[in-house]
Design a protein around this motif. Structure first.
Motif, PDB file in Angstrom:
ATOM      1  N   PRO A 147     -19.307 -25.329 -40.759  1.00  0.00           N
ATOM      2  CA  PRO A 147     -20.618 -25.635 -41.330  1.00  0.00           C
ATOM      3  C   PRO A 147     -21.438 -24.365 -41.533  1.00  0.00           C
ATOM      4  N   LYS A 148     -22.323 -24.407 -42.511  1.00  0.00           N
ATOM      5  CA  LYS A 148     -23.103 -23.217 -42.838  1.00  0.00           C
ATOM      6  C   LYS A 148     -24.105 -22.884 -41.741  1.00  0.00           C
ATOM      7  N   TYR A 149     -24.723 -23.915 -41.148  1.00  0.00           N
ATOM      8  CA  TYR A 149     -25.799 -23.702 -40.176  1.00  0.00           C
ATOM      9  C   TYR A 149     -25.360 -24.151 -38.781  1.00  0.00           C
ATOM     10  N   THR A 150     -25.959 -23.501 -37.775  1.00  0.00           N
ATOM     11  CA  THR A 150     -25.715 -23.869 -36.381  1.00  0.00           C
ATOM     12  C   THR A 150     -27.021 -24.354 -35.771  1.00  0.00           C
ATOM     13  N   LEU A 151     -27.022 -25.587 -35.276  1.00  0.00           N
ATOM     14  CA  LEU A 151     -28.207 -26.172 -34.651  1.00  0.00           C
ATOM     15  C   LEU A 151     -27.999 -26.203 -33.139  1.00  0.00           C
ATOM     16  N   VAL A 152     -28.857 -25.513 -32.413  1.00  0.00           N
ATOM     17  CA  VAL A 152     -28.772 -25.412 -30.957  1.00  0.00           C
ATOM     18  C   VAL A 152     -29.866 -26.286 -30.355  1.00  0.00           C
ATOM     19  N   LEU A 153     -29.481 -27.283 -29.588  1.00  0.00           N
ATOM     20  CA  LEU A 153     -30.416 -28.272 -29.071  1.00  0.00           C
ATOM     21  C   LEU A 153     -30.512 -28.239 -27.554  1.00  0.00           C
ATOM     22  N   GLU A 154     -31.729 -28.170 -27.032  1.00  0.00           N
ATOM     23  CA  GLU A 154     -31.949 -28.480 -25.620  1.00  0.00           C
ATOM     24  C   GLU A 154     -31.724 -29.978 -25.448  1.00  0.00           C
ATOM     25  N   PHE A 155     -31.112 -30.360 -24.351  1.00  0.00           N
ATOM     26  CA  PHE A 155     -30.758 -31.769 -24.164  1.00  0.00           C
ATOM     27  C   PHE A 155     -31.886 -32.558 -23.494  1.00  0.00           C
ATOM     28  N   THR A 156     -32.341 -32.059 -22.332  1.00  0.00           N
ATOM     29  CA  THR A 156     -33.348 -32.774 -21.557  1.00  0.00           C
ATOM     30  C   THR A 156     -34.730 -32.632 -22.180  1.00  0.00           C
ATOM     31  N   ASP A 157     -35.389 -33.747 -22.413  1.00  0.00           N
ATOM     32  CA  ASP A 157     -36.733 -33.848 -22.971  1.00  0.00           C
ATOM     33  C   ASP A 157     -36.802 -33.476 -24.454  1.00  0.00           C
ATOM     34  N   VAL A 158     -35.630 -33.322 -25.073  1.00  0.00           N
ATOM     35  CA  VAL A 158     -35.552 -33.241 -26.539  1.00  0.00           C
ATOM     36  C   VAL A 158     -34.758 -34.435 -27.063  1.00  0.00           C
ATOM     37  N   LEU A 159     -33.577 -34.667 -26.490  1.00  0.00           N
ATOM     38  CA  LEU A 159     -32.753 -35.812 -26.888  1.00  0.00           C
ATOM     39  C   LEU A 159     -32.833 -36.963 -25.893  1.00  0.00           C
ATOM     40  N   VAL A 160     -32.973 -36.637 -24.617  1.00  0.00           N
ATOM     41  CA  VAL A 160     -33.073 -37.671 -23.571  1.00  0.00           C
ATOM     42  C   VAL A 160     -34.168 -37.270 -22.590  1.00  0.00           C
ATOM     43  N   HIS A 161     -34.545 -38.230 -21.745  1.00  0.00           N
ATOM     44  CA  HIS A 161     -35.576 -37.966 -20.732  1.00  0.00           C
ATOM     45  C   HIS A 161     -35.142 -38.612 -19.419  1.00  0.00           C
ATOM     46  N   PRO A 162     -35.142 -37.856 -18.318  1.00  0.00           N
ATOM     47  CA  PRO A 162     -34.813 -38.459 -17.013  1.00  0.00           C
ATOM     48  C   PRO A 162     -35.904 -39.447 -16.616  1.00  0.00           C
ATOM     49  N   ASP A 163     -35.489 -40.672 -16.312  1.00  0.00           N
ATOM     50  CA  ASP A 163     -36.448 -41.747 -16.070  1.00  0.00           C
ATOM     51  C   ASP A 163     -36.057 -42.486 -14.791  1.00  0.00           C
ATOM     52  N   TRP A 164     -37.064 -42.923 -14.024  1.00  0.00           N
ATOM     53  CA  TRP A 164     -36.790 -43.620 -12.776  1.00  0.00           C
ATOM     54  C   TRP A 164     -37.571 -44.920 -12.725  1.00  0.00           C
ATOM     55  N   SER A 165     -36.923 -45.956 -12.253  1.00  0.00           N
ATOM     56  CA  SER A 165     -37.594 -47.235 -12.025  1.00  0.00           C
ATOM     57  C   SER A 165     -36.972 -47.910 -10.809  1.00  0.00           C
ATOM     58  N   TYR A 166     -37.686 -48.884 -10.245  1.00  0.00           N
ATOM     59  CA  TYR A 166     -37.165 -49.608  -9.082  1.00  0.00           C
ATOM     60  C   TYR A 166     -35.895 -50.386  -9.441  1.00  0.00           C
ATOM     61  N   GLN A 167     -35.827 -50.865 -10.684  1.00  0.00           N
ATOM     62  CA  GLN A 167     -34.698 -51.689 -11.098  1.00  0.00           C
ATOM     63  C   GLN A 167     -33.423 -50.869 -11.312  1.00  0.00           C
ATOM     64  N   THR A 168     -33.559 -49.681 -11.934  1.00  0.00           N
ATOM     65  CA  THR A 168     -32.377 -48.909 -12.336  1.00  0.00           C
ATOM     66  C   THR A 168     -32.165 -47.631 -11.543  1.00  0.00           C
ATOM     67  N   GLY A 169     -33.209 -47.173 -10.818  1.00  0.00           N
ATOM     68  CA  GLY A 169     -33.102 -45.868 -10.183  1.00  0.00           C
ATOM     69  C   GLY A 169     -33.199 -44.777 -11.251  1.00  0.00           C
ATOM     70  N   TRP A 170     -32.544 -43.641 -11.015  1.00  0.00           N
ATOM     71  CA  TRP A 170     -32.577 -42.552 -11.992  1.00  0.00           C
ATOM     72  C   TRP A 170     -31.595 -42.830 -13.130  1.00  0.00           C
ATOM     73  N   ARG A 171     -32.048 -42.613 -14.342  1.00  0.00           N
ATOM     74  CA  ARG A 171     -31.189 -42.729 -15.518  1.00  0.00           C
ATOM     75  C   ARG A 171     -31.749 -41.824 -16.605  1.00  0.00           C
ATOM     76  N   PHE A 172     -30.958 -41.576 -17.629  1.00  0.00           N
ATOM     77  CA  PHE A 172     -31.410 -40.786 -18.774  1.00  0.00           C
ATOM     78  C   PHE A 172     -31.719 -41.734 -19.930  1.00  0.00           C
ATOM     79  N   LYS A 173     -32.950 -41.703 -20.359  1.00  0.00           N
ATOM     80  CA  LYS A 173     -33.419 -42.563 -21.442  1.00  0.00           C
ATOM     81  C   LYS A 173     -33.245 -41.849 -22.777  1.00  0.00           C
ATOM     82  N   LYS A 174     -32.607 -42.515 -23.727  1.00  0.00           N
ATOM     83  CA  LYS A 174     -32.385 -41.913 -25.038  1.00  0.00           C
ATOM     84  C   LYS A 174     -33.674 -41.911 -25.852  1.00  0.00           C
ATOM     85  N   ARG A 175     -33.912 -40.826 -26.529  1.00  0.00           N
ATOM     86  CA  ARG A 175     -35.088 -40.734 -27.392  1.00  0.00           C
ATOM     87  C   ARG A 175     -34.899 -41.628 -28.615  1.00  0.00           C
TER      88      ARG A 175
END
Length: 306
Positions: A105-133
């Protein structure tokens, strides 16, 4: 009588203070002795000369020095080596050589993962999980099909995020490479991403992050977004996809010109969205006046670089 009682209490208090002080001194002595023993073991282990396959001592640059100095210098060398391992990337070339044309590909896209594509989220029901943006699946698919090589480059630990990325892109259709904490420089408490190690033409590299300090080596290649904190009504990834597709369709020769323009805004996505709105208004005006709307479309490629 009261005087005797007072003297008795004072004596008992002094004796208790002396006992406490003796216990404290003993604690310090034990702690100091333990540190001394540990330090000695460390010096003996790390400072001993290397041995060959048959157990013979191998000569090094310290072999001619007094024995104590030999051990101290070898220990210091080992400690410096481990410090370098922590502060510098594990390898100089982070990505393999580009594929031969026309597969690269002509271009290279460099992405931070946490808080750009997903967010660490915690709840009583699920505990820690990564929520998709919102829109992350459509974003990755559209960008991977728009002449972009997608690279995840995060300061997080590989053991924690590798399975999360597997779930996001299970067949490795969209994400070409994954880089983690061991590929960063550790400077002043911050893991910094050095794009020089990507083995790519930096005029074609775009890095998307929320942390300016993490990309301070190459601000001209950076698109700094607002940190996503888990809001369900967020549409930034869809707007980001439009911006990146506009760059690809315009065949931009040096993406740094575009990124430096949008870098002046606190919210570059909002600025691009505003530019899109004004472009559509101009095209509608051209149509209303009976002119060829292609005139407005013709400068779409330079719109992001004005």
């Amino acid at each position: 009588m009261e005087q005797e009682q007072f003297e008795k209490e004072s004596k008992e208090k002094n004796e208790e203070n002396e006992k406490s002080w003796r216990r404290m001194k003993m604690g310090f002595a034990v702690f100091g002795g333990a540190l001394t023993v540990m330090g000695g073991c460390l010096i003996v282990e790390m400072g001993s000369p290397r041995r060959g396959e048959e157990g013979q001592i191998l000569e090094d640059e310290y072999s001619g020095l007094p024995i104590v100095l030999q051990y101290l210098k070898r220990t210091w060398k080992e400690l410096t080596f481990y410090e370098k391992m922590i502060k510098e990337p594990s390898r100089e070339k982070l990505l393999p050589d580009p594929l031969p044309a026309p597969y690269q590909p002509k271009y290279t896209l460099v992405l931070e993962f946490t808080d750009v594509l997903v967010h660490p989220d915690w709840s009583y029901q699920t505990g820690w999980r990564f929520k998709k943006r919102p829109g992350v699946d459509q974003f990755l698919q559209s960008i991977a099909n728009s002449n972009y090589e997608v690279v995840i480059f995060t300061s997080e630990n590989a053991l924690m995020l590798w399975p999360v990325i597997d779930k996001l892109d299970p067949e490795n259709k969209f994400i070409s490479y994954r880089l983690f904490r061991d590929s960063t420089h550790f400077i002043d408490g911050v893991h910094v991403k050095n794009l020089e190690g990507l083995n790519r033409d930096l005029s074609k590299v775009i890095v998307v992050d929320w942390n300016k300090s993490a990309v301070k080596f190459h601000p001209q290649n950076s698109l700094i977004l607002k940190k996503w904190k888990g809001a369900d009504d967020d549409t930034s990834l869809l707007d980001l996809a439009n911006l990146l597709q506009t760059i690809a369709m315009s065949d931009v020769s040096d993406v740094r010109e575009v990124l430096m323009y949008y870098g002046q805004f606190e919210d570059p996505i909002a600025a691009f969205r505003d530019n899109q709105r004004r472009l559509l208004e101009q095209m509608e005006e051209q149509e209303r006046l009976g002119r060829d709307p292609a005139l407005a479309r013709s400068w779409l490629g330079t719109f992001t670089r004005r």
